[in-house]
Design an enzyme around this catalytic site. Structure first.
Site, short mmCIF file in Angstrom:
data_model
loop_
_atom_site.label_atom_id
_atom_site.label_comp_id
_atom_site.label_asym_id
_atom_site.label_seq_id
_atom_site.Cartn_x
_atom_site.Cartn_y
_atom_site.Cartn_z
N LYS A 33 0.85 -1.20 0.00
CA LYS A 33 0.00 0.00 0.00
C LYS A 33 0.88 1.25 0.00
O LYS A 33 2.09 1.16 0.25
CB LYS A 33 -0.92 -0.02 1.22
CG LYS A 33 -0.17 -0.01 2.56
CD LYS A 33 -1.10 -0.33 3.73
CE LYS A 33 -0.32 -0.34 5.03
NZ LYS A 33 -1.13 -0.83 6.17
N TYR A 242 16.44 29.92 7.57
CA TYR A 242 15.29 30.63 8.12
C TYR A 242 15.39 30.81 9.63
O TYR A 242 15.80 29.88 10.34
CB TYR A 242 14.00 29.85 7.83
CG TYR A 242 13.50 29.97 6.40
CD1 TYR A 242 13.19 31.20 5.85
CD2 TYR A 242 13.33 28.83 5.62
CE1 TYR A 242 12.72 31.29 4.54
CE2 TYR A 242 12.85 28.90 4.32
CZ TYR A 242 12.55 30.14 3.79
OH TYR A 242 12.08 30.22 2.50
N MET A 290 11.80 23.90 2.33
CA MET A 290 10.94 23.09 1.45
C MET A 290 11.74 22.25 0.47
O MET A 290 11.46 21.07 0.26
CB MET A 290 9.98 24.01 0.68
CG MET A 290 8.93 23.25 -0.11
SD MET A 290 7.87 24.31 -1.10
CE MET A 290 7.06 25.30 0.15
#
Ligand SMILES: *Cc1c(COP(=O)(O)O)cnc(C)c1O
Length: 344
Positions: A33, A242, A290
């Site tokens: 799965k 950041y 990201m």
């Protein structure tokens, strides 16, 4: 931007399946799965089918239909979510075996696809999927007359071998199914390791195939190599990334690699994970962003072109530990952006 390379060792997947198979006297299936736990359901299933696996499990009919296209018609594909509204065409056309979870699903199945194969999932205490004991008692004789191909249930605590829930669910499963002449399945990876009482006719390992705990004898399957995009030298007192969460305490060399939380490398791994330049540890510094991760490569040999995040020095479960999660979540979060390569 060049993406990171996720290598999947299919020979290790096959050896893990064989090792789990060798622990039992019954059939060993394979759970593929969530795109084969992020590694590619079709490639993994084809490799396991060549090794002799005949029973594959997926979560949804849609996954089952995709898998059927990849592996052809030689093997069984079971669907944990059973037969949901809208699934009939996929189940019929792909020849899937829904694991029916309720009387409603059973009615849907026998009305829409009379005579087609199905299994039944029983709830033995996890309270997630499957017919409850009372529901099962009410329909058991009618259900059995329809000749289901499998009766199964799932353990809630099998990663903790001495948890009393294991024996409790085993007893409940036996109460619900003893004396019925239909193949039974209770164990996933954890249950397979609990011993023969839990094996019945078919085991359903997932994570152990992919090198994850609780199968601590598993061979590692995944390596993740991240290309360096840029290198810079920073002076004492300069910050990286950041929110300025890291400040150089020595003159440092910082590498920026391709890959970030959009690739499943969740921000929390920054809490200790290391990128490796060969054997040299290059700690992640600053926030994981990201698409990018920054690492301190001051101690690296020369100027590294690639740094390894997952490999012999730091496996999937070690990475999960830094983020206070489990290997399953790291694996299934790998996104679509990696260059996936397969070792056969
Ligand atoms: C995911 C799943 C499995 C496989 O579990 P692992 O812990 O990955 O081995 C087996 N059975 C069911 C019902 C599942 O949902």
């Amino acid at each position: 931007m060049t993406s990171a390379t996720l290598n999947i060792d299919l020979t290790a997947v096959v050896r893990n399946w064989q090792a789990l198979n060798a622990l039992t006297d019954c059939e060993t299936g394979a759970v593929v799965k969530a795109s084969g736990y992020g590694l590619g359901a079709g490639v993994v299933a084809r490799a396991l089918a060549r090794a002799g696996a005949r029973h594959f499990f997926v979560a949804t009919a849609h996954e089952g239909a995709e898998l059927r296209t990849s592996i052809g018609h030689g093997q069984d594909i079971y669907v944990f979510s059973g037969h949901m509204d809208g699934d009939t065409t996929a189940i019929e056309e792909a020849g899937l075996i829904p694991l029916l979870n309720s009387v409603d699903q059973m009615l849907r199945q026998v009305e829409a696809l009379p005579g087609a194969p199905f299994g039944i999932q029983l709830d033995t205490g996890m309270n997630r999927l499957g017919m409850e004991p009372a529901e099962w008692s009410a329909v058991r004789d009618i259900a059995i007359a329809q000749k289901p191909v499998l009766l199964m249930s799932h353990l809630a605590c099998s990663d903790t071998p001495d948890h009393p829930m294991n024996a409790q669910q085993l007893a409940q499963f036996r109460t619900m199914t003893d004396g019925v002449d239909i193949p039974r399945s209770l164990a996933a990876t954890g249950g397979t390791l609990l011993g023969p009482a839990y094996h019945f006719d078919l085991t359903r390992p997932g994570v152990g195939l992919y090198g994850g705990l609780p199968f601590d004898g598993a061979e590692a399957v995944v390596t993740l190599d991240m290309p360096v995009i840029q290198i810079r030298d920073v002076a004492v007192g300069e910050t990286v990334g950041y929110s300025n969460t890291w400040t150089a305490k020595r003159p440092s060399r910082i590498a920026t690699v391709s890959g970030g939380y959009a690739d499943g490398l969740i921000r929390a791994i920054g809490n200790g994970a290391i990128l490796y330049n060969g054997d040299v540890a290059c700690p992640i510094v600053g926030r994981v962003s990201m698409d990018l991760i920054t690492a301190d490569v001051t101690d690296a040999h020369g100027i590294p072109e690639v740094l390894q995040l997952i490999g012999p020095h730091q496996g999937v479960d070690a990475l999960a530990d830094f983020a206070d999660t489990i290997g399953y979540e790291i694996l299934t979060a790998f996104g679509g952006r990696y260059h996936r390569t397969y070792t056969e």
